[in-house]
Design a protein around this motif. Structure first.
Motif, PDB file in Angstrom:
ATOM      1  N   PRO A   1     -23.431  29.927-114.133  1.00  0.00           N
ATOM      2  CA  PRO A   1     -22.879  31.147-114.752  1.00  0.00           C
ATOM      3  C   PRO A   1     -21.380  31.078-115.017  1.00  0.00           C
ATOM      4  N   HIS A   2     -20.619  30.460-114.084  1.00  0.00           N
ATOM      5  CA  HIS A   2     -19.165  30.448-114.278  1.00  0.00           C
ATOM      6  C   HIS A   2     -18.723  29.511-115.394  1.00  0.00           C
ATOM      7  N   ALA A   3     -19.633  28.607-115.828  1.00  0.00           N
ATOM      8  CA  ALA A   3     -19.272  27.699-116.924  1.00  0.00           C
ATOM      9  C   ALA A   3     -19.233  28.429-118.266  1.00  0.00           C
ATOM     10  N   ALA A   4     -19.641  29.696-118.276  1.00  0.00           N
ATOM     11  CA  ALA A   4     -19.597  30.474-119.521  1.00  0.00           C
ATOM     12  C   ALA A   4     -18.165  30.571-120.036  1.00  0.00           C
TER      13      ALA A   4
ATOM     14  N   THR B   1     -17.019  37.217-103.795  1.00  0.00           N
ATOM     15  CA  THR B   1     -16.456  37.318-105.153  1.00  0.00           C
ATOM     16  C   THR B   1     -17.011  36.233-106.086  1.00  0.00           C
ATOM     17  N   GLY B   2     -16.809  34.985-105.765  1.00  0.00           N
ATOM     18  CA  GLY B   2     -17.463  33.914-106.513  1.00  0.00           C
ATOM     19  C   GLY B   2     -16.683  33.331-107.674  1.00  0.00           C
ATOM     20  N   ALA B   3     -17.238  32.197-108.182  1.00  0.00           N
ATOM     21  CA  ALA B   3     -16.552  31.389-109.182  1.00  0.00           C
ATOM     22  C   ALA B   3     -16.511  32.042-110.563  1.00  0.00           C
ATOM     23  N   SER B   4     -17.534  32.838-110.904  1.00  0.00           N
ATOM     24  CA  SER B   4     -17.554  33.462-112.237  1.00  0.00           C
ATOM     25  C   SER B   4     -16.348  34.358-112.420  1.00  0.00           C
TER      26      SER B   4
ATOM     27  N   ALA C   1      -9.036  24.134-119.224  1.00  0.00           N
ATOM     28  CA  ALA C   1      -8.378  23.777-117.963  1.00  0.00           C
ATOM     29  C   ALA C   1      -8.298  24.991-117.034  1.00  0.00           C
ATOM     30  N   ALA C   2      -7.992  26.158-117.599  1.00  0.00           N
ATOM     31  CA  ALA C   2      -7.852  27.371-116.780  1.00  0.00           C
ATOM     32  C   ALA C   2      -9.179  27.725-116.116  1.00  0.00           C
ATOM     33  N   ALA C   3     -10.239  27.750-116.926  1.00  0.00           N
ATOM     34  CA  ALA C   3     -11.548  28.149-116.388  1.00  0.00           C
ATOM     35  C   ALA C   3     -12.054  27.150-115.348  1.00  0.00           C
ATOM     36  N   GLU C   4     -11.928  25.858-115.655  1.00  0.00           N
ATOM     37  CA  GLU C   4     -12.498  24.844-114.767  1.00  0.00           C
ATOM     38  C   GLU C   4     -11.715  24.671-113.468  1.00  0.00           C
ATOM     39  N   SER C   5     -10.357  24.697-113.580  1.00  0.00           N
ATOM     40  CA  SER C   5      -9.583  24.528-112.339  1.00  0.00           C
ATOM     41  C   SER C   5      -9.836  25.710-111.416  1.00  0.00           C
TER      42      SER C   5
ATOM     43  N   GLY D   1     -21.920  22.192-114.458  1.00  0.00           N
ATOM     44  CA  GLY D   1     -22.277  23.309-115.337  1.00  0.00           C
ATOM     45  C   GLY D   1     -21.507  23.304-116.637  1.00  0.00           C
ATOM     46  N   SER D   2     -20.304  22.730-116.608  1.00  0.00           N
ATOM     47  CA  SER D   2     -19.473  22.727-117.824  1.00  0.00           C
ATOM     48  C   SER D   2     -19.977  21.699-118.846  1.00  0.00           C
TER      49      SER D   2
END
Lengths: 505, 150
Positions: free
Chosen positions: A86-89, A271-274, A303-307, A73-74
């Protein structure tokens, strides 16, 4: 445990495991990176392929899709400013500006390495924490399981729809659908309308294909426009566009903190990745020495979002394997795969199928390592993948849906059931109802009902019976505090997302 | 009052939950009249769904009366979009109906070609690509996964 670990390692270390996990990784990367195609869709479409595989190989295949789809997604978020998931936002906030400044490879590599780091971190936590949680869960009885199911459903209902009431209504619909067929306690038929095809209940995969795949194609067909053009970035060679490992690990504190956040959030069903990616992005920004760089191409932000979002993948397996409660919709599909292979998730899984469980947990670490390798090797093709035309994909998805649905029971009846669910899901989405609580209701329905009925029988009319059990009381206390914290962080996530998106725009 | 997605959704689920509550005595045989039985869980869930739907409706009406309906966007149906969706659903149903008669492979090929026409695609390469994909999917399911496709 040592014996199980070694036996699990041997059971995992087969050619088929490596072939299927790599195949899954490739599919996940492709589906995750194409905007509009989702990891869910990929899991649903390829689930029928696992029927011919053994438990470990099928789990490796689907986990490969799940993990790499999360990273995939990223790719579109960084290259074309359109998050594939969605979490790649959160990744897009810094990934796209960094790519636009002439360093797309650096942005993609940061996302890839951070995803691998988060994924391996949570896989290690899973390996060591899951057996402990399973031991505690052995003391759980029907009231505790019922509380867990209600909590999971409630959280998912709240998260997936903007409106909690709509989420609960959709969850109720899922629970009602789970009652179709023969009641496992009394043996009477329910809601079959004298149709023998419904005696065995609604097949999870068929409903899934309808809810998530067919509805998606109808939605794509209605929206399709040839004028849509993505503002893509060229990934030509640029001498500065590299990422030495030393530079990447310079933000090790952010990586560790975000992985911990992702793991903790992933353990909480629903809860989920987003949520994890936005929360850890915000935490990284607040703790960074270079706050001003955030939103303008900060590697620390990517790095923060993806990890964090990849750390969720391993952690969501903790409630699944130990309690049988899927943390999100994608994991609910994994639950279905386990059950198809005769592995009933829950605390007893570690005692009855310890070797398979350890093989899966070890496999998750290997999957993340191979995701790093595949991501690195396939990087030159990413820019092309993100531009695949929807007019090609939509009919192909329908064909896969038909073949996959037919393969379950070899009957056309199932195809029509899938179409009906596809149309129903399309209408519900139009009315702002998410299909995710329907899926979770369907998956958890039987478990919820069985434990509710057992609890009521045990209580014998005493409504304070549940509160008299220390385990139930502890779970209720934990969940109430989690709900409060959850509501607070949701509000925070929303305000941050809107604020940062305004900055980028 | 504006017809919003909350009102339409609320009305839809009030109808569904009432229908379920109505058919429960006919569709679910109660094994015992005392205590919890096979009817209890669906009845409780349908009641919860009914309560939530009514609450959704009442809340929406209350909000519209309180704030006026100026800032509330009505549920808009884009007919051009929906006609495309309906046509595509018809195409999918036709594909399903044709499959038992002409077989999966030929039905898939015909569906692919019609879907590309639906998307106004004139590039012949797209047609060739999808035809090849149909053959590959057919081969994989029929000969590798041993699924007896129609």
């Amino acid at each position: 445990m040592d014996n199980l670990f070694i036996e699990g390692f041997i059971a995992f270390f087969t050619v088929s495991s490596f072939v299927y996990l790599n195949l899954g990784l490739l599919l996940g990367l492709v589906f995750g990176s194409i905007p509009g195609l989702t990891v869910m869709l990929c899991l649903v479409l390829f689930m029928p392929f696992t029927y011919t595989m053994d438990a470990i190989a099928s789990f490796m295949f689907l986990l490969g899709i799940y993990c790499s789809g999360s990273y995939g997604g990223s790719i579109s978020a960084i290259l074309i400013k359109t998050p594939g998931t969605p979490h790649a936002a959160a990744t897009m906030l810094d990934g796209y500006p960094l790519a636009r400044s002439g360093k797309p490879k650096k942005a993609l590599l940061t996302a890839l390495y951070a995803s691998g780091f988060g994924g391996i971190f949570s896989a290690l936590v899973l390996l060591f924490a899951a057996p402990l949680v399973a031991k505690i869960a052995l003391n759980f009885g029907p009231p505790e399981y019922f509380i867990l199911c209600v909590f999971g459903l409630l959280i998912i209902s709240g998260v997936s729809s903007g409106n909690l009431l709509k989420g609960i209504i959709a969850g109720c619909l899922g629970l009602l659908l789970s009652t179709v067929g023969m009641d496992s306690i009394s043996g009477v038929f329910r809601f079959t309308f004298d149709d023998f095809n419904l005696y065995g209940g609604l097949n999870l995969v068929i409903v899934l294909i309808g809810l998530f795949a067919i509805s998606e194609t109808i939605s794509n067909a209605s929206k399709y426009s040839k004028t849509v053009k993505y503002a893509s970035i060229k990934t030509d060679d640029n001498k500065d566009d590299v990422l030495p490992l030393k530079e990447f690990f310079s933000s090790y504190l952010t990586l560790l903190r975000s992985s911990v956040i992702g793991t903790v959030i992933g353990c909480i069903p629903g809860t989920g990745a987003s949520m994890a990616s936005f929360l850890s992005y915000d935490t990284a920004r607040r703790n960074s020495k270079n706050k001003a760089a955030f939103g303008k191409g900060s590697e620390e932000g990517i790095a923060a979002a993806e990890s964090a979002n990849n750390a969720v993948t391993g952690a969501t397996l903790i409630p699944l394997l130990t309690l049988g409660i899927p943390g999100d919709a994608a994991v609910a599909i994994l639950l279905g795969t386990l059950m198809i292979n005769g592995l009933t998730p829950g605390p007893n899984l570690f005692q009855e199928h310890g070797v398979e469980v350890y093989a899966v947990m070890i496999g998750l670490i290997v999957i993340n390592i191979f995701m790093l390798i595949q991501g690195r090797l396939l990087m030159p093709f990413f820019a092309k993948i993100t531009k695949v035309d929807f007019s090609l994909l939509t009919p192909l998805i329908v064909i896969f849906c038909f073949a996959g649905t037919f393969s379950i029971n070899n009957t056309m009846y199932d195809i029509f059931v899938a179409i009906i669910f596809g149309v129903v899901a399309y209408v519900l989405i139009k009315l702002d109802f998410s299909p995710i609580p329907i899926l979770l209701g369907l998956v958890l329905g039987n478990l919820t009902e069985m434990n509710l009925r057992r609890t009521v029988t045990m209580a014998q009319g005493d409504w304070f019976f549940v509160l008299s059990r220390p385990a139930s009381l502890a779970l209720i206390a934990i969940f109430v505090s989690l709900l409060v914290w959850f509501a607070y962080s949701r509000l925070r996530q929303r305000s941050l997302a809107s604020k940062t998106e305004e900055q980028i725009a | 009052m504006k017809m919003t997605s909350n009102i339409l959704g609320g009305l839809l689920f009030v109808g569904i939950s009432l229908f379920i509550l109505l058919v429960i005595p006919d569709q679910v045989q109660a094994s015992s009249q005392v205590g919890i039985n096979a009817q209890s869980f669906p009845r409780w869930i349908a009641t919860l769904m009914l309560v939530c739907s009514v609450f959704l409706l009442v809340n929406e009406v209350r909000l519209q009366r309180k704030n006026g309906s100026i800032n509330i966007s009505a549920f808009n149906v884009d007919f051009k979009k929906e006609i495309r969706a309906v046509l595509f659903i018809v195409l999918i149903v036709a594909y399903a109906l044709a499959t038992p008669f002409i077989g999966f492979l030929f039905a898939s090929m015909a569906f692919s070609a019609l879907a590309l026409l639906f998307f106004n695609i004139t590039n012949i390469k797209f047609y060739i690509f999808l035809m090849v994909c149909c053959v590959v999917v057919h081969y994989v399911f029929k000969f590798l996964l041993l699924v007896q496709l129609p």
